[in-house]
Design an enzyme around this catalytic site. Structure first.
Site, PDB file in Angstrom:
ATOM      1  N   MET A  37      44.183  34.678  39.036  1.00 30.29           N
ATOM      2  CA  MET A  37      45.115  34.899  40.128  1.00 30.29           C
ATOM      3  C   MET A  37      45.995  36.091  39.808  1.00 30.29           C
ATOM      4  SD  MET A  37      48.238  32.663  41.572  1.00 30.29           S
ATOM      5  CE  MET A  37      49.282  33.482  40.369  1.00 30.29           C
ATOM      6  N   CYS A  38      46.476  36.747  40.863  1.00 28.44           N
ATOM      7  CA  CYS A  38      47.257  37.956  40.649  1.00 28.44           C
ATOM      8  C   CYS A  38      48.352  38.079  41.695  1.00 28.44           C
ATOM      9  CB  CYS A  38      46.362  39.192  40.737  1.00 28.44           C
ATOM     10  SG  CYS A  38      44.964  39.150  39.593  1.00 28.44           S
ATOM     11  N   GLY A  39      49.315  38.933  41.366  1.00 26.77           N
ATOM     12  CA  GLY A  39      50.261  39.424  42.352  1.00 26.77           C
ATOM     13  C   GLY A  39      49.860  40.837  42.689  1.00 26.77           C
TER      14      GLY A  39
ATOM     15  N   ASN B 196      43.094  39.383  44.435  1.00 26.53           N
ATOM     16  CA  ASN B 196      43.713  38.115  44.077  1.00 26.53           C
ATOM     17  C   ASN B 196      42.805  37.014  44.585  1.00 26.53           C
ATOM     18  OD1 ASN B 196      45.439  35.993  43.431  1.00 26.53           O
ATOM     19  ND2 ASN B 196      46.628  36.213  45.316  1.00 26.53           N
TER      20      ASN B 196
END
Length: 633
Positions: free
Chosen positions: A1-3, A80
């Site tokens: 997961m990412c921002g 993401n």
């Protein structure tokens, strides 16, 4: 997961990181604690610039810092998401690198849309296609990953896209999960105007039928767009929905589905066994269990596992580090997910069950948590204030956190222990006082719930934030100690009520409009789940550097449930605890669950008691003054 974040500027000078608000940047970094970096993309003789910002939570394959840039083509990618199926990719590969390579090889708009149509799993993305000066972005069909946009008439910041934001002017809004958006930056720079092209989701065509637009309500999409932003729908290229349409047939209801005398039926496991005695019904139940089990398997195995030992472990506790946690109320959704997770998580690895409870104000008045902290002394979180230096219980006020979800959670824990006594189940009791609630709402939660703003959003957002933080108490062999869940993956049961008629409003709809009306309601539920639930929950859970995963929203699970007539999924002529989510209750009974299989639906805000914590006579749909007051501070 990412921002992920992108700032599009049509000014004469490239944007700098100062264009990103400090609060927004901080929220992005909390989502992606393993890597943070920026990239400014400027094209000679082109009147546009882009600032890309990527913040990575590493969960699978090779660690890949973002944004990713291809030095040959000049393409840039922010991702993401998770690829669980639909594309052949090994568990050792980075899905970010894989999807980026595939996008770079696309020679047409149709190629881009075909690739995105094939992905099974949650995602949001931003892709700069340098050869055409296109900026592509969007969310998966259900909107399981957050993506927000903010438009600005000033030329220094025409558009900002971000996983998470902060209340500001102009306002932010969620990017609709209605399809894939595209901006021609060359045209925007020339005309000094923003024009969005939307490629909407469509159901694949059937024999002798035309393609049907799955989700494309132009009025809803353009509702929050400023007047200077144009929106065009392009249906010439196919973006196929990953699920089948809802089966709305109601004329084939078999007589056996109506043969029970509803006035005499009680919510009892024996009633479920009567249904399971029907060969047809049992076959469907087993198909559902197999589908849901596969969905859970993908979500608990698709992550990097290490063999770290837990430090300071308690007597009787497992030595391995947990990698998977479950938002656990003891209700049927969470208990079934836990039961299926037990099938696939390595046996030597514990599973964390995150159970949240809010303390009522009238029970707080004499508690330790209300005392002012001594000067210079670090105040412990509310869950830990009942411990002395030896980490042993020193007060009895924990009983005041015995809210309904705590009671059913403990009962569900016992059922899980009966099914697999060899598993180490960490039942994490997360206790929240009104002081802690107010503090964390102001510091974090209000900005994560934003741009949603209702009383319901506040209640659910706060409950999920504290639960997914995983900081509380765990008891092993009578020894209760502080514990913080290290699991990066958090499973949640959202999607079960929306597909299986689990809400009380579904009973009202069935009573007033019959099965046809219920079908329409269920179709609406799934259509609005992106804007009503999933973006908010992704932002809230991601704030802890954890990833939310939704087994009930696996594309194969949804397609299977969509293929069934409504009476195979629910029978609202039957009493509470049986009729709603009937198919899931039958699956629970078949898995060996007893009491939890007939528990009536209880919303999280009531089961955790957050809805009563601040003693307000509010409706769920009212604008929440607590969120508004925080936003303007």
């Amino acid at each position: 997961m990412c921002g992920i974040c992108c700032v599009v500027s049509l000014s004469a000078h490239p944007p700098s990181t100062c264009l990103l608000e400090k609060a927004v940047l901080g929220h992005l970094r909390r989502r992606g604690p393993d890597s943070s970096q920026h990239l400014v993309k400027s094209v000679p003789h082109c009147p546009h610039h882009c600032l890309f910002s990527g913040h990575v939570l590493h969960l699978r394959g090779e660690m890949t810092p973002q944004p990713v840039e291809d030095p040959t083509s000049g393409n840039v990618f922010l991702w993401n998401g998770e690829v669980f199926d639909g594309i052949s990719i090994t568990s050792e590969e980075s899905d970010t690198q894989f999807i980026f390579r595939q996008l770079c090889s696309c020679s047409s708009e149709s190629d881009v849309l075909s690739l995105l149509s094939s992905i099974r799993g949650p995602w949001s993305f931003i892709f700069y296609q340098a050869s055409r000066h296109y900026l592509w972005f969007g969310r998966d069909y259900f909107g399981r990953r957050s993506l927000l946009w903010q438009f600005n008439e000033e030329l220094d910041k025409v558009l900002i896209l971000s996983s998470v934001s902060a209340a500001s002017d102009p306002p932010w809004w969620e990017v609709p999960a209605s399809g894939i958006f595209r901006i021609d930056l060359q045209d925007c720079g020339t005309s000094k105007a923003v024009a969005l092209t939307l490629h909407p989701w469509k159901y694949p065509s059937k024999e002798n039928t035309v393609e049907e637009v799955a989700i494309c309500d132009l009025s809803v999409i353009s509702r929050h767009l400023p007047s200077h932003v144009a929106l065009v729908i392009n249906e010439s290229h196919a973006l196929f929905a990953p699920v089948t349409p809802l089966n709305k047939e109601i004329h084939d209801m078999p007589e056996e589905s109506q043969r029970f005398d509803c006035t005499k039926i009680q919510a009892d496991v024996g009633v479920l066994q009567m249904f399971l005695a029907e060969e047809h019904k049992k076959k469907i139940v087993h198909q559902f269990i197999d589908m849901l089990s596969t969905s859970v398997k993908r979500r608990v195995l698709c992550l990097v596992r290490d063999n770290d030992l837990l430090r300071g472990k308690m007597p009787g506790a497992a030595s391995r580090k947990p990698h998977v946690a479950i938002l656990f109320s003891g209700g049927i959704d969470s208990v079934v997910i836990a039961t299926l997770a037990d099938r696939h998580v390595p046996l030597e690895e514990p599973i964390d069950l995150l159970n949240v409870a809010f303390k009522l104000p009238e029970q707080n008045s004499q508690s330790i948590s209300n005392r002012k902290p001594s000067k210079g002394k670090k105040q412990l979180p509310p869950s830990l204030e009942c411990f002395n230096g030896n980490n042993t219980v020193t007060c009895s006020s924990l009983a005041s956190f015995n809210v309904p979800d705590r009671i059913t959670g403990r009962a569900g824990l016992e059922e899980l222990r009966n099914i697999n006594p060899s598993r180490s189940w960490n039942f994490v009791e997360i206790n929240v006082t009104v002081e802690d609630l107010k503090e964390m709402r102001q510091k974090h939660i209000s900005h994560l719930v934003y741009p949603l703003d209702t009383v319901l959003d506040d209640s659910i957002g706060c409950a999920v934030w504290f639960a997914s933080r995983g900081e509380g108490l765990v008891t092993h062999q009578g020894d209760t100690r502080p514990y913080k869940s290290p699991a990066k993956v958090v499973l949640t049961g959202i999607g079960a009520d929306e597909q299986l008629a689990g809400y009380s409003r579904h009973r009202v709809c069935f009573k007033n409009h019959g099965l046809a009306g219920l079908n329409e309601e269920l179709e609406m539920e799934l259509g609005r789940i992106s804007s009503r639930n999933l973006g908010r929950d992704d932002r809230v859970i991601g704030d802890h550097g954890k990833e939310a995963r939704f087994p009930f929203l696996d594309e194969e699970v949804v397609s299977f449930l969509n293929s069934l007539p409504v009476w195979e999924k629910a029978n609202l002529a039957l009493p509470r605890g049986i009729g709603e989510k009937l198919l899931l209750r039958l699956a629970a009974a078949e898995l060996g669950l007893t009491a939890s299989s007939v528990l009536p639906k209880r919303a999280m805000q009531f089961g955790s008691r957050i809805a009563k914590m601040e003693n307000r006579n509010e409706k769920a749909c009212d604008k929440c003054t607590r969120l508004q007051s925080v936003s303007v501070e």
